[in-house]
Structure formats: structure tokens, C-alpha cells
Enzyme design. Sequence first.
Site, PDB file in Angstrom:
ATOM      1  N   ASP A 178     -83.490  71.697  31.425  1.00  0.00           N
ATOM      2  CA  ASP A 178     -82.140  72.013  31.885  1.00  0.00           C
ATOM      3  C   ASP A 178     -82.267  73.109  32.940  1.00  0.00           C
ATOM      4  O   ASP A 178     -83.182  73.943  32.876  1.00  0.00           O
ATOM      5  CB  ASP A 178     -81.277  72.498  30.709  1.00  0.00           C
TER       6      ASP A 178
ATOM      7  N   ASP B 231     -80.406  75.640  33.472  1.00  0.00           N
ATOM      8  CA  ASP B 231     -79.904  76.970  33.091  1.00  0.00           C
ATOM      9  C   ASP B 231     -80.760  77.659  32.029  1.00  0.00           C
ATOM     10  O   ASP B 231     -80.337  78.653  31.445  1.00  0.00           O
ATOM     11  CB  ASP B 231     -78.443  76.862  32.618  1.00  0.00           C
TER      12      ASP B 231
ATOM     13  N   TRP C 101     -71.450  64.533  27.402  1.00  0.00           N
ATOM     14  CA  TRP C 101     -72.234  65.544  26.690  1.00  0.00           C
ATOM     15  C   TRP C 101     -72.631  65.107  25.270  1.00  0.00           C
ATOM     16  O   TRP C 101     -71.808  64.616  24.512  1.00  0.00           O
ATOM     17  CB  TRP C 101     -71.422  66.862  26.596  1.00  0.00           C
TER      18      TRP C 101
ATOM     19  N   GLU D 165     -78.004  62.590  23.462  1.00  0.00           N
ATOM     20  CA  GLU D 165     -79.177  61.944  24.096  1.00  0.00           C
ATOM     21  C   GLU D 165     -80.479  62.592  23.637  1.00  0.00           C
ATOM     22  O   GLU D 165     -81.493  61.917  23.454  1.00  0.00           O
ATOM     23  CB  GLU D 165     -79.046  61.945  25.631  1.00  0.00           C
ATOM     24  N   ASP D 166     -80.451  63.912  23.389  1.00  0.00           N
ATOM     25  CA  ASP D 166     -81.674  64.597  22.919  1.00  0.00           C
ATOM     26  C   ASP D 166     -82.003  64.180  21.476  1.00  0.00           C
ATOM     27  O   ASP D 166     -83.169  64.060  21.097  1.00  0.00           O
ATOM     28  CB  ASP D 166     -81.552  66.121  23.059  1.00  0.00           C
TER      29      ASP D 166
ATOM     30  N   MET E 153     -80.470  81.575  28.280  1.00  0.00           N
ATOM     31  CA  MET E 153     -79.662  80.574  28.974  1.00  0.00           C
ATOM     32  C   MET E 153     -78.607  81.270  29.825  1.00  0.00           C
ATOM     33  O   MET E 153     -78.033  82.272  29.378  1.00  0.00           O
ATOM     34  CB  MET E 153     -78.972  79.697  27.925  1.00  0.00           C
TER      35      MET E 153
ATOM     36  N   HIS F  50     -72.237  79.876  31.059  1.00  0.00           N
ATOM     37  CA  HIS F  50     -71.348  79.180  32.006  1.00  0.00           C
ATOM     38  C   HIS F  50     -70.345  78.338  31.228  1.00  0.00           C
ATOM     39  O   HIS F  50     -70.524  78.086  30.029  1.00  0.00           O
ATOM     40  CB  HIS F  50     -72.165  78.275  32.940  1.00  0.00           C
TER      41      HIS F  50
ATOM     42  N   ARG G  68     -68.309  74.741  30.501  1.00  0.00           N
ATOM     43  CA  ARG G  68     -68.699  73.327  30.500  1.00  0.00           C
ATOM     44  C   ARG G  68     -68.369  72.710  31.859  1.00  0.00           C
ATOM     45  O   ARG G  68     -67.314  72.981  32.447  1.00  0.00           O
ATOM     46  CB  ARG G  68     -67.932  72.606  29.380  1.00  0.00           C
TER      47      ARG G  68
END
Length: 354
Positions: free
Chosen positions: A203, A205, A265, A268-269, A295, A298, A300
Amino acid sequence: MKEPLLPASAVTSALPGASLQKACKFLVVFCTLHLSVTLLYYLSGADSSIFQYFSINQQQTPNKINSTYSTPLTTTTIAKELPSCPDTSPLLRGPVTVNFNVQINIKEDIKANPHVTEGGRYKPSDCKALQKVAIIIPFRNRDLHLKYWLHYMHPILQRQQLDYGVYVINQDGDNTFNRAKLMNIGYAESLKEYDYDCFVFSDVDIIIIDDRNLYKCFNQPRHISVAMDKFGFGLPYAQYFGGVSALSKDQFRRINGFPNNYWGWGGEDDDIYNRIVTKGMSISRPDTVTGKCQMIKHNRDEKNDDNPKRFDLISQTRQTMDKDGINSLSYKVVKTEKLPFYVKITVDVGIPSG
Ligand code: BGN
């Protein structure tokens, strides 16, 4: 009774004149031959040590020597002669301080990392890296985060003595985001450029805050972001495989890559985790001290709402994984930009079907 041995002088004087001349000639020819052979042997020995001198020098300053002494053969020799990098890089420092409030000047960063070449490529000059690693970042509209990532990660990755390249896979348009499909595309596109043997999916971030947390592959699929600040420096649940992970080419192929049909969102992981255990593999992880990550906070993103289908989908991984993955991947490359610190590949991933 034996006859007494005659002294040498007596033997010589006993020989007739013509035979003596012959013997002398033979001796002179023999000595000349001997001398020539010795001289030749000596010269060839000196030659090979001259070559040796050149090849050692080439290792140290390949560019300089290449310009005066360049044949394809020489280039191969350089690659072969570099010793393998050690298992543990001597350049590692441990904890890294990260601050997301400082201003990043990317031009200064590029100057500060002169060994990172176009497209965000690097390999150690004094040893042969143990792995060739493609770092793949699924992306859309997060330029500030990417600046921080590049600022902190390039120096760390160089200290880890990796032969690496950075690929930012940018989803074109403003349809629903598809993280896993972007990662599949990163795998396919990076392999078109170089023979990578390991793929780190990150990712944009997340920054590791200990350089001993290696961005490389292990015997089992590796979860790298195991102690994120947002989860209190631990795992949110035992099966968590999100954030940053690494799979070798073989591991990635065994699970048929990642799912292409998780739009929006979440989940998937978990599907990737299911794929890994379904194929009989397990997760390798660093300890939670080495595995600390920070991280960037932020809100969404737009067009990345919770995927309502994710619960159904993750319950079906076993049945769907062989049909949906790298073997069913389709996309269009809209634009490829080779920038100083990374390759940006803008892609059309399509829209959800059904
Ligand atoms: C989980 C998400 C992951 C996400 C982690 C951490 C799902 C699937 C249904 C249970 N999984 O809940 O995708 O990485 O949280 O945020 O939503």
C-alpha cells in the site's frame, strides 16, 4: 671383476673429433630451445596476471573500464565475478525515524540517491543481490503519500542490498477501485521489464520503521506489515495479510495470483490468505518489533466504499481461485511513464461485471 670407472676427461678424450662436434651442436640447440620455451612460458604467465588485474578493476569501477575495454564477454565476466551479497546486509541500522509532517522535496531526494536509476531501479555495485524484487504499489490520487513512500523507502531498500524496481500501478478513471487486480497487473507488467523472482505488494501509505524488515521473499509467502501503528503495533487478527506482503514468482503462480473481482474496499487480502492456505502454504512473518510500520493517516478514498460482496466472495475462494486470477487477467495499459524514482503505469481495469 668389474672394470674401474673412467674419469669424464678420459671419456671425452676417448671420443673421436667428429662425434665431439656433433655433441656440442646438439647441446647448443637444446639450450636455445629450452631458453625459448622458458621465455614463452614466462610471458604467457605475465599476460594472464595482466588480465587478472583488469578484471579486478572492472569489478570496482565497471563504467570507467567498460568505456576503454568493452566487449560483451567482459560484461558477462563482471556479473559473474561479483560475490553474492551476504544474508544480512552490513548496511542495516535498525529503527528508522519517520515523520509525515516534514515537507518532502522530491528533487532533493533524487539528488540524494544518485545510485537509483530511471524507473526507480537499483542494485548494489559491490555484490550480487540475493533476489530481484519488483515492488508493486496499487495507486490512485495519492501523490503526497507516494512522495513520503519514495522519500523513506528508497534509502531503506538500498541498505537492504536488493536488486529492485518500483512500479506504481495507477487505476485510470474514477470507477470503483480494484486493489488486487492492480497488483496482478503490476506482477505482469514488471515481468515484461526484468526477470524478477520476488514481488512485494505495498500500500502507498505504509512505511516500515525498521530497516531489518526485509522487502524480499522467503520460503513461505511473507507478511511484512505485521505491527502497524493503527492496529496498536500488532495484527488485527491472526489471518490478516493486508498492507505489505511478498510472494516469490513460484508462490504467486501456485495461487494463480490474486482475485480480479473484488471491487471496492475489503476482503481481497483475506481471499489471498485463503488461496495461500488452500495450496498448503503458510505465512512467514517478522517479529512485532522488527515488523513495526507507520501508516499515513487519511480519509477513505472516493470510489472505494466497502465492497458488499466481500463476505460471499471470501467464502468461495477455494472454488473460484483456479478460474479467477493471473490466468484470467485482462486490462489495457493507458500510459507508461519512466520517472526518476519509479515507473508509473496507468491502466484501464474495466468495471465490475454483473
Ligand atoms: C478486514 C477486511 C480486510 C482489511 C482488514 C483491516 C473484510 C472481509 C470480511 C470479513 N476484511 O475486516 O480486507 O484489510 O479488515 O482493515 O472486510
